[in-house]
Design a protein around this motif. Structure first.
Motif, PDB file in Angstrom:
ATOM      1  N   SER A 228       0.814  -1.220   0.000  1.00 57.20           N
ATOM      2  CA  SER A 228       0.000   0.000   0.000  1.00 57.20           C
ATOM      3  C   SER A 228       0.846   1.268   0.000  1.00 57.20           C
ATOM      4  CB  SER A 228      -0.934   0.005   1.214  1.00 57.20           C
ATOM      5  OG  SER A 228      -0.201   0.031   2.427  1.00 57.20           O
ATOM      6  N   THR A 229       2.102   1.181   0.423  1.00 59.61           N
ATOM      7  CA  THR A 229       2.981   2.345   0.436  1.00 59.61           C
ATOM      8  C   THR A 229       3.173   2.903  -0.962  1.00 59.61           C
ATOM      9  OG1 THR A 229       4.150   1.362   2.314  1.00 59.61           O
ATOM     10  CG2 THR A 229       5.224   3.204   1.209  1.00 59.61           C
ATOM     11  N   LEU A 230       3.083   2.033  -1.983  1.00 55.83           N
ATOM     12  CA  LEU A 230       3.333   2.442  -3.361  1.00 55.83           C
ATOM     13  C   LEU A 230       2.108   3.033  -4.044  1.00 55.83           C
ATOM     14  CD1 LEU A 230       5.446  -0.627  -4.568  1.00 55.83           C
ATOM     15  CD2 LEU A 230       6.225   1.457  -3.425  1.00 55.83           C
ATOM     16  N   GLN A 231       0.978   3.035  -3.359  1.00 59.89           N
ATOM     17  CA  GLN A 231      -0.240   3.567  -3.954  1.00 59.89           C
ATOM     18  C   GLN A 231      -0.228   5.093  -3.936  1.00 59.89           C
ATOM     19  OE1 GLN A 231      -3.393   1.662  -1.755  1.00 59.89           O
ATOM     20  NE2 GLN A 231      -2.885  -0.379  -2.535  1.00 59.89           N
ATOM     21  N   CYS A 232      -0.815   5.689  -4.952  1.00 58.31           N
ATOM     22  CA  CYS A 232      -0.759   7.145  -5.118  1.00 58.31           C
ATOM     23  C   CYS A 232      -1.256   7.890  -3.876  1.00 58.31           C
ATOM     24  CB  CYS A 232      -1.579   7.559  -6.336  1.00 58.31           C
ATOM     25  SG  CYS A 232      -0.892   6.988  -7.913  1.00 58.31           S
ATOM     26  N   ALA A 233      -2.305   7.364  -3.256  1.00 61.87           N
ATOM     27  CA  ALA A 233      -2.888   8.042  -2.093  1.00 61.87           C
ATOM     28  C   ALA A 233      -1.909   8.102  -0.923  1.00 61.87           C
ATOM     29  CB  ALA A 233      -4.166   7.327  -1.665  1.00 61.87           C
ATOM     30  N   ASN A 234      -0.962   7.185  -0.865  1.00 60.03           N
ATOM     31  CA  ASN A 234      -0.015   7.123   0.251  1.00 60.03           C
ATOM     32  C   ASN A 234       1.374   7.639  -0.121  1.00 60.03           C
ATOM     33  OD1 ASN A 234      -1.983   5.853   1.891  1.00 60.03           O
ATOM     34  ND2 ASN A 234      -1.502   3.869   0.968  1.00 60.03           N
ATOM     35  N   CYS A 235       1.546   8.057  -1.360  1.00 60.84           N
ATOM     36  CA  CYS A 235       2.866   8.503  -1.819  1.00 60.84           C
ATOM     37  C   CYS A 235       3.173   9.898  -1.290  1.00 60.84           C
ATOM     38  CB  CYS A 235       2.917   8.504  -3.349  1.00 60.84           C
ATOM     39  SG  CYS A 235       4.503   9.058  -4.009  1.00 60.84           S
ATOM     40  N   LYS A 236       4.334  10.049  -0.684  1.00 62.72           N
ATOM     41  CA  LYS A 236       4.768  11.339  -0.163  1.00 62.72           C
ATOM     42  C   LYS A 236       5.830  11.982  -1.045  1.00 62.72           C
ATOM     43  CE  LYS A 236       3.780  10.088   4.652  1.00 62.72           C
ATOM     44  NZ  LYS A 236       4.334   9.949   6.024  1.00 62.72           N
ATOM     45  N   ASP A 237       6.341  11.220  -2.020  1.00 59.52           N
ATOM     46  CA  ASP A 237       7.389  11.744  -2.889  1.00 59.52           C
ATOM     47  C   ASP A 237       6.825  12.691  -3.950  1.00 59.52           C
ATOM     48  OD1 ASP A 237       9.023  10.156  -1.436  1.00 59.52           O
ATOM     49  OD2 ASP A 237       9.653   8.855  -3.074  1.00 59.52           O
ATOM     50  N   LYS A 238       5.816  12.226  -4.690  1.00 61.91           N
ATOM     51  CA  LYS A 238       5.189  12.999  -5.767  1.00 61.91           C
ATOM     52  C   LYS A 238       6.215  13.503  -6.782  1.00 61.91           C
ATOM     53  CE  LYS A 238       1.186  12.696  -3.631  1.00 61.91           C
ATOM     54  NZ  LYS A 238       0.122  11.782  -4.107  1.00 61.91           N
ATOM     55  N   THR A 239       7.259  12.724  -7.030  1.00 60.43           N
ATOM     56  CA  THR A 239       8.264  13.136  -8.013  1.00 60.43           C
ATOM     57  C   THR A 239       7.739  13.059  -9.436  1.00 60.43           C
ATOM     58  OG1 THR A 239       9.159  10.880  -7.983  1.00 60.43           O
ATOM     59  CG2 THR A 239      10.230  12.495  -6.570  1.00 60.43           C
ATOM     60  N   CYS A 240       6.549  12.483  -9.603  1.00 56.61           N
ATOM     61  CA  CYS A 240       5.947  12.375 -10.929  1.00 56.61           C
ATOM     62  C   CYS A 240       5.195  13.639 -11.327  1.00 56.61           C
ATOM     63  CB  CYS A 240       4.996  11.179 -10.981  1.00 56.61           C
ATOM     64  SG  CYS A 240       3.620  11.323  -9.803  1.00 56.61           S
ATOM     65  N   GLY A 241       5.114  14.631 -10.442  1.00 58.63           N
ATOM     66  CA  GLY A 241       4.267  15.803 -10.664  1.00 58.63           C
ATOM     67  C   GLY A 241       4.565  16.554 -11.945  1.00 58.63           C
ATOM     68  N   ILE A 242       5.829  16.877 -12.188  1.00 53.50           N
ATOM     69  CA  ILE A 242       6.203  17.626 -13.394  1.00 53.50           C
ATOM     70  C   ILE A 242       5.934  16.789 -14.635  1.00 53.50           C
ATOM     71  CG2 ILE A 242       8.101  18.738 -14.615  1.00 53.50           C
ATOM     72  CD1 ILE A 242       9.375  19.335 -11.925  1.00 53.50           C
ATOM     73  N   LYS A 243       6.273  15.520 -14.554  1.00 51.85           N
ATOM     74  CA  LYS A 243       6.088  14.612 -15.687  1.00 51.85           C
ATOM     75  C   LYS A 243       4.610  14.518 -16.072  1.00 51.85           C
ATOM     76  CE  LYS A 243       8.718  11.004 -15.499  1.00 51.85           C
ATOM     77  NZ  LYS A 243       9.246   9.670 -15.089  1.00 51.85           N
ATOM     78  N   LYS A 244       3.743  14.411 -15.087  1.00 54.38           N
ATOM     79  CA  LYS A 244       2.308  14.329 -15.363  1.00 54.38           C
ATOM     80  C   LYS A 244       1.791  15.632 -15.965  1.00 54.38           C
ATOM     81  CE  LYS A 244       0.906  10.874 -11.932  1.00 54.38           C
ATOM     82  NZ  LYS A 244       0.116  10.622 -10.699  1.00 54.38           N
ATOM     83  N   THR A 245       2.288  16.747 -15.475  1.00 58.01           N
ATOM     84  CA  THR A 245       1.868  18.039 -15.998  1.00 58.01           C
ATOM     85  C   THR A 245       2.272  18.189 -17.457  1.00 58.01           C
ATOM     86  OG1 THR A 245       2.078  19.037 -13.802  1.00 58.01           O
ATOM     87  CG2 THR A 245       2.019  20.533 -15.687  1.00 58.01           C
ATOM     88  N   ILE A 246       3.471  17.759 -17.793  1.00 54.61           N
ATOM     89  CA  ILE A 246       3.941  17.816 -19.180  1.00 54.61           C
ATOM     90  C   ILE A 246       3.061  16.970 -20.081  1.00 54.61           C
ATOM     91  CG2 ILE A 246       5.825  17.161 -20.724  1.00 54.61           C
ATOM     92  CD1 ILE A 246       7.771  17.928 -18.481  1.00 54.61           C
ATOM     93  N   ARG A 247       2.713  15.753 -19.607  1.00 55.51           N
ATOM     94  CA  ARG A 247       1.860  14.887 -20.416  1.00 55.51           C
ATOM     95  C   ARG A 247       0.490  15.515 -20.660  1.00 55.51           C
ATOM     96  NH1 ARG A 247       4.025  10.235 -17.478  1.00 55.51           N
ATOM     97  NH2 ARG A 247       2.192  10.264 -16.116  1.00 55.51           N
ATOM     98  N   LYS A 248      -0.068  16.153 -19.624  1.00 56.27           N
ATOM     99  CA  LYS A 248      -1.378  16.799 -19.773  1.00 56.27           C
ATOM    100  C   LYS A 248      -1.327  17.935 -20.774  1.00 56.27           C
ATOM    101  CE  LYS A 248      -3.132  15.714 -15.146  1.00 56.27           C
ATOM    102  NZ  LYS A 248      -3.529  16.284 -13.823  1.00 56.27           N
ATOM    103  N   ARG A 249      -0.258  18.702 -20.738  1.00 59.62           N
ATOM    104  CA  ARG A 249      -0.147  19.864 -21.631  1.00 59.62           C
ATOM    105  C   ARG A 249       0.104  19.440 -23.077  1.00 59.62           C
ATOM    106  NH1 ARG A 249       0.590  24.867 -19.213  1.00 59.62           N
ATOM    107  NH2 ARG A 249       1.777  25.618 -21.009  1.00 59.62           N
ATOM    108  N   LEU A 250       0.665  18.254 -23.262  1.00 58.64           N
ATOM    109  CA  LEU A 250       0.931  17.773 -24.620  1.00 58.64           C
ATOM    110  C   LEU A 250      -0.277  17.087 -25.258  1.00 58.64           C
ATOM    111  CD1 LEU A 250       4.553  16.357 -24.223  1.00 58.64           C
ATOM    112  CD2 LEU A 250       3.840  18.503 -25.306  1.00 58.64           C
ATOM    113  N   LYS A 251      -1.301  16.786 -24.467  1.00 55.85           N
ATOM    114  CA  LYS A 251      -2.490  16.134 -25.005  1.00 55.85           C
ATOM    115  C   LYS A 251      -3.336  17.128 -25.813  1.00 55.85           C
ATOM    116  CE  LYS A 251      -3.007  12.456 -21.587  1.00 55.85           C
ATOM    117  NZ  LYS A 251      -3.867  11.871 -20.531  1.00 55.85           N
TER     118      LYS A 251
END
Length: 251
Positions: A228-251
């Motif tokens: 469960s530590t690896l689930q998004c709701a429990n993730c404290k790192d959020k290092t994917c934030g910039i990557k996800k934003t880039i993907r959204k803007r490219l759609k």
């Protein structure tokens, strides 16, 4: 502004650390590139002369590389969850998870991981062949390694072709091959016969083997369906934030 307020990624302590480390890697890359363009012969001589003859900036670079790899062998709470999941204390079992689904996931990820390995060795095999044919020299392979050193964090923070094209994992925290980075980084060093290069390559092999042994013995730690530590709701790192934003803007 580059990010609209609604799209702005959450700035966690881990993301801040990674951005600082990324800046550090950019500075290293630019410094080595400057030396490569202006003092390439000195970089070449570094591999020929014994390491103990004198201390140079390249010795410091070697120490930085080695220190980072050794830290990966002894995970601590300053490292991303992607690395800390090898620690049994970071494993929190999902009650009633399906072992059948776990092993299907592991099988799928193993096949994809071998595809990544085949692609990476094939690409670097070309560089190795060019080196053996004397088209490339030691300094060229060192520059290639430092470029990989920078690309490692580009993959984590901005875009990873292996994640998008082959692995299809949702984030770095859940990445099957997260700790393959140093092995992939130092493959070019295999072709250079020196203590500097081979010590880096074979230490990276130890890091890779360490990761693979734990993955084989405790696959449940590496899947969000069982940990469960690896689930998004429990993730404290959020290092994917910039990557996800880039993907959204490219759609």
């Amino acid at each position: 502004m580059w990010f609209q307020d609604s799209q702005k990624p959450v700035r966690t302590k881990m993301m801040t650390r990674y951005l600082i480390k990324f800046t550090f890697r950019v500075l290293i890359f630019l410094t080595v590139l400057t030396g490569y363009l202006t003092r390439k012969e000195q970089m070449y001589q570094f591999f020929i002369n014994p390491m103990w003859m004198e201390i140079t900036p390249l010795h410091i670079l070697w120490a930085v590389f080695m220190s980072i790899m050794l830290l990966h062998l002894f995970p601590n709470n300053k490292l991303t969850m992607a690395l800390r999941k090898v620690d049994p204390q970071e494993y929190h079992e999902v009650p009633g998870y399906s072992e059948i689904q776990l092993y299907r996931f592991i099988q799928d990820q193993n096949v994809k991981a071998w595809k990544v390995m085949l692609v990476w060795l094939s690409v670097n095999g070309v560089f190795g062949l060019l080196y053996l044919l004397h088209v490339l020299d030691d300094a060229d392979l060192l520059m290639l390694t430092v470029f990989y050193f920078l690309c490692d964090y580009i993959c984590i923070l901005f875009y990873c072709p292996f994640q998008s094209v082959i692995m299809k994992n949702k984030c770095c925290v859940n990445c099957r091959i997260y700790d393959w980075g140093h092995f992939m980084m130092f493959v070019p060093m295999l072709f250079i016969r020196s203590f500097f290069s081979w010590s880096l390559f074979f230490t990276s092999c130890i890091v890779l083997i360490h990761w693979e042994i734990i993955y084989a013995r405790h696959p449940e730690r590496f899947w969000s369906g069982s940990n469960s530590t690896l689930q998004c709701a429990n993730c404290k790192d959020k290092t994917c934030g910039i990557k996800k934003t880039i993907r959204k803007r490219l759609k």
